[in-house]
Scaffold this active site. Sequence first.
Site, PDB file in Angstrom:
ATOM      1  N   TYR A  90       1.331  15.996  71.634  1.00  0.00           N
ATOM      2  CA  TYR A  90       1.149  17.042  70.665  1.00  0.00           C
ATOM      3  C   TYR A  90      -0.448  16.975  69.992  1.00  0.00           C
ATOM      4  CZ  TYR A  90       2.221  19.603  66.450  1.00  0.00           C
ATOM      5  OH  TYR A  90       2.528  20.906  65.606  1.00  0.00           O
ATOM      6  N   LYS A 163       6.288  20.481  68.825  1.00  0.00           N
ATOM      7  CA  LYS A 163       6.885  20.178  67.425  1.00  0.00           C
ATOM      8  C   LYS A 163       8.206  19.586  67.634  1.00  0.00           C
ATOM      9  CE  LYS A 163       5.206  20.399  63.203  1.00  0.00           C
ATOM     10  NZ  LYS A 163       3.769  20.292  62.833  1.00  0.00           N
TER      11      LYS A 163
END
Length: 540
Positions: A90, A163
């Site tokens: 991420y 996410k």
Amino acid sequence: MKAHDILNNPFLNKGTAFTMEERKELGLIGLLPPYVQTLEEQAEQTYAHYQRKGTDLEKRHFLMEIFNTNRTLFYYLFNQHIVEFNPIVYDPVIAESIEQYSDLFVDPQYAAFLDVNHPENIEASLKNAAGDRNIRLIVVTDAEGILGIGDWGTQGVDISVGKLMVYSAAAGIDPATVLPIVIDAGTNRKELLDNPMYLGNRHERIRGEQYDNFIAQFVETAENLFPKLYLHWEDFGRSNAARILEKYKKEIPTFNDDIQGTGIVVLGGVFGALDITGEKLTDQVYLCYGGGSAGAGIADRVHAEMVSEGLSKEEAYSRFFMMDKQGLLFDDMEDLTPAQKPFAKKRADFANAGDMTDLLQVVKTVKPTILVGTSTQAGAFTKEVVEAMCQNTERPVIFPISNPTKKIEATAEQVIEWSDGKAFVATGIPSGTISYKGVDYQIGQANNALIYPGLGLGMLASEAKLLTDEMIGAAAHSLSGLVDPGQAGAPVLPPFEYVAQVSINVAEAVAKKAQEQGLAQATETDMAKAVRDLKWYPTY
């Protein structure tokens, strides 16, 4: 289902871990090497391969290959190395991946790509992407305000994929029940429009009635197709993010991480600091540096908590100041967003209003005790600004939380040094431990991943009708008590290595509050059990 279809389905594929009995039953005999590996052996082999990659971007691409072929192995490995992998999978490495998405495109990763020019295709697109899976959680972006890097059009789909990876790794939300979505409304980034490799719509962003109608049709269709859906909005632009959230938050279970998530984790960090000093939240003066969706959302969250602790709305607003590109915000400015307007001041109340474009001057004038940076202006928190904060209060709260790394207002090391160890610090990027004058300062990361995975797990476990301010407050309070406030250099937020336990605490707090408010619809009435029962573990 044909044998090769199974091997190409990341939700079903076990690769070399298929047993001989499974290979016979599924027609896989001869399609795999003869030795049957355990999940542990696969993970050890994969991690050794990962370590041979030379750059963070290469490491991310390798992990995405595993994600695309075997979800169970990917999440087993992610859970083993969550602190190491999170910035690779991420933020911040995902920013590089988004910027190069079209040029390096390999796999759509079971995402749904919705085209603003074809609302008639929304239902078919969602059905095709979901297949026969029971979708409970959607992360959707229109990619206008990605991280700190701006408008990236259809390439922003990576942010939805990333996410959801964190949701599954941190909180154990079954990856078979999630769906990443990008709404391609065009892009205003010229380098994309001019790039012959760009995979999105090659026109400027659509706004106004056509855009709003598309969003409304998307929400209605998704709610009809997936009746137990929790809808997460991600990285929408400042002209749309708060407006969309306000429209739907009282109708469906929905959440905007940039507005609400960052606010919860920053509030949790403030609580952590106040646990150490023993001070009250209602005595603090808050300066928001950066009045976009994140900055205004954080300020709104802290303001709401001050009100819940006894101040009137007006009393609480008097303790807030907001700076954006215009400087300190005044109510006579014509370009204020709806989210900024409540925090704007009267120009007549400042004898030196003309000097209020300078952060140092504002800090000296309004005397904040809390300074939160979401400006993406690297170096904005100077030595002089930090020293001025220390004149306002003995232990200032200074959170430079812009990301990625190149956008941070000041490093944790700088804030610790310039404040002589007095400031409470949390950053938006991993900062490690800072040694200063014999004390090891653990720097908490104001990482939304401490909040949103557990929040989602609690919402899904309780089947809550709505996400309320009270549930959000319960989530923020659940972050405290996980670190020892008496320890010198203790972090104001729990270290990310504890995110799995943090997520359970958050989920239980949210689910129990939903039940208290009469919003839980789950048949299980023991909310702690409902959370435990829903949590998914990566095993064959």
